[in-house]
Motif scaffolding. Structure first.
Motif, PDB file in Angstrom:
ATOM      1  N   LYS A 111      -5.268  -3.381   0.661  1.00 10.43           N
ATOM      2  CA  LYS A 111      -6.663  -3.594   0.269  1.00 10.43           C
ATOM      3  C   LYS A 111      -7.082  -2.479  -0.665  1.00 10.43           C
ATOM      4  O   LYS A 111      -6.766  -1.312  -0.425  1.00 10.43           O
ATOM      5  N   SER A 112      -7.784  -2.840  -1.722  1.00  8.30           N
ATOM      6  CA  SER A 112      -8.245  -1.842  -2.687  1.00  8.30           C
ATOM      7  C   SER A 112      -9.589  -2.285  -3.241  1.00  8.30           C
ATOM      8  O   SER A 112      -9.655  -3.092  -4.162  1.00  8.30           O
ATOM      9  N   ASN A 113     -10.674  -1.773  -2.656  1.00  3.06           N
ATOM     10  CA  ASN A 113     -12.018  -2.172  -3.056  1.00  3.06           C
ATOM     11  C   ASN A 113     -12.500  -1.514  -4.343  1.00  3.06           C
ATOM     12  O   ASN A 113     -13.423  -2.008  -4.981  1.00  3.06           O
ATOM     13  N   LEU A 114     -11.901  -0.386  -4.704  1.00  2.13           N
ATOM     14  CA  LEU A 114     -12.478   0.452  -5.747  1.00  2.13           C
ATOM     15  C   LEU A 114     -11.720   0.411  -7.066  1.00  2.13           C
ATOM     16  O   LEU A 114     -12.149   1.022  -8.032  1.00  2.13           O
ATOM     17  N   CYS A 115     -10.593  -0.276  -7.090  1.00  2.04           N
ATOM     18  CA  CYS A 115      -9.808  -0.371  -8.316  1.00  2.04           C
ATOM     19  C   CYS A 115      -8.785  -1.490  -8.144  1.00  2.04           C
ATOM     20  O   CYS A 115      -8.689  -2.091  -7.070  1.00  2.04           O
ATOM     21  N   LEU A 116      -8.023  -1.765  -9.187  1.00  3.30           N
ATOM     22  CA  LEU A 116      -6.934  -2.717  -9.052  1.00  3.30           C
ATOM     23  C   LEU A 116      -5.922  -2.196  -8.036  1.00  3.30           C
ATOM     24  O   LEU A 116      -5.734  -0.989  -7.899  1.00  3.30           O
ATOM     25  N   GLN A 117      -5.271  -3.098  -7.316  1.00  4.43           N
ATOM     26  CA  GLN A 117      -4.280  -2.669  -6.337  1.00  4.43           C
ATOM     27  C   GLN A 117      -3.123  -1.952  -7.021  1.00  4.43           C
ATOM     28  O   GLN A 117      -2.563  -2.451  -7.996  1.00  4.43           O
ATOM     29  N   PRO A 118      -2.758  -0.779  -6.516  1.00  6.56           N
ATOM     30  CA  PRO A 118      -1.637  -0.041  -7.113  1.00  6.56           C
ATOM     31  C   PRO A 118      -0.301  -0.666  -6.765  1.00  6.56           C
ATOM     32  O   PRO A 118      -0.194  -1.432  -5.803  1.00  6.56           O
ATOM     33  N   ASP A 119       0.716  -0.326  -7.535  1.00 10.98           N
ATOM     34  CA  ASP A 119       2.065  -0.797  -7.257  1.00 10.98           C
ATOM     35  C   ASP A 119       2.570  -0.209  -5.943  1.00 10.98           C
ATOM     36  O   ASP A 119       2.153   0.868  -5.513  1.00 10.98           O
ATOM     37  N   SER A 120       3.505  -0.899  -5.321  1.00  8.42           N
ATOM     38  CA  SER A 120       4.169  -0.373  -4.139  1.00  8.42           C
ATOM     39  C   SER A 120       5.146   0.723  -4.539  1.00  8.42           C
ATOM     40  O   SER A 120       5.706   0.705  -5.631  1.00  8.42           O
ATOM     41  N   LEU A 121       5.342   1.675  -3.631  1.00  5.69           N
ATOM     42  CA  LEU A 121       6.279   2.767  -3.829  1.00  5.69           C
ATOM     43  C   LEU A 121       7.320   2.728  -2.708  1.00  5.69           C
ATOM     44  O   LEU A 121       7.042   2.234  -1.626  1.00  5.69           O
ATOM     45  N   SER A 122       8.490   3.267  -2.971  1.00  7.03           N
ATOM     46  CA  SER A 122       9.495   3.369  -1.917  1.00  7.03           C
ATOM     47  C   SER A 122       9.804   4.838  -1.651  1.00  7.03           C
ATOM     48  O   SER A 122       9.615   5.687  -2.513  1.00  7.03           O
TER      49      SER A 122
END
Length: 221
Positions: free
Chosen positions: A206-217
């Motif tokens: 969930k990201s209310n304040l910006c576009l959802q960031p990419d996943s990291l490993s």
């Protein structure tokens, strides 16, 4: 909106870090704490700045045999890290609880000039009058916690275990009321990579304040 970790940990707001036990949520959080204490950038190369204080509220891990060694392994400036697991003086000392001990947390934030507060795990710190599965209860408590985050300008990730239900969207797998995920502005999930049992994935739910960031490993050493 200002960020401690752009796209993932907003300053002055509540965030949540979900995941099954034993996947490294606490270790990840302490790695971030070490970076803040040194003023280093976050794992994706964003953020960074002046070294700042960190307050760690933990109910599950021992300070001397677990938290401190993890901070040292991550290269933290221990002088900028404070563990707050007990409050009060003398015979009135007691384990930290929410929302009762928010004044103690505020004093700790001010003393450390903290920009990051880690609550690990959230459920262990709720007082006995708070039903974590009752939407009204949890929203009232988190409104007070958010008020402190906003007042002090700290990023405040709350660590939470997933429930035992299988299947369904990960957004709804966190323990307790759906009001918890509703109250935070950013929700992150640590999960095992199905293709590599030694690899972890940090995903945004969930990201209310910006576009959802990419996943990291990442992996644990």
């Amino acid at each position: 909106v200002e960020w401690l970790w752009p796209g993932r940990l907003p300053l002055g707001k509540l965030s949540i870090l979900d995941g099954d036990p034993g996947l490294g949520k606490s270790t990840l959080a302490l790695d971030l704490a070490a970076r803040v204490s040194r003023g280093d950038c976050m794992p994706d190369g964003t953020g960074g700045g002046e070294p700042a204080g960190v307050v760690i509220v933990s109910a599950e891990d021992g300070l001397e045999d677990t938290i401190a060694p993890r901070l040292e392994a991550a290269g933290a400036d221990r002088n900028k890290c404070l563990a707050l697991n007990m409050c009060g003086d003398g015979e009135s000392r007691h384990p930290f609880t929410l929302p009762d001990d928010l004044p103690w947390l505020e004093m700790a934030i001010e003393d450390m000039q903290a920009r990051l507060v880690i609550v690990d795990p959230l459920m262990a710190h709720l007082n006995s009058q708070t039903n974590s599965y009752r939407d009204q209860d949890i929203r009232q408590v988190l409104a007070l916690v958010h008020g402190l985050a906003e007042k002090t300008g700290t990023a405040m990730p709350l660590i939470r275990h997933l429930n035992k239900a299988m299947g369904g969207p990960a957004l709804y797998r966190g323990g307790g009321s759906i009001g918890i995920i509703g109250a935070v502005r950013s929700a992150l999930l640590v999960a095992r990579d199905p293709g590599d049992e030694n690899r972890r994935v940090l995903a945004s739910l969930k990201s209310n304040l910006c576009l959802q960031p990419d996943s990291l490993s990442f992996h644990l050493e």
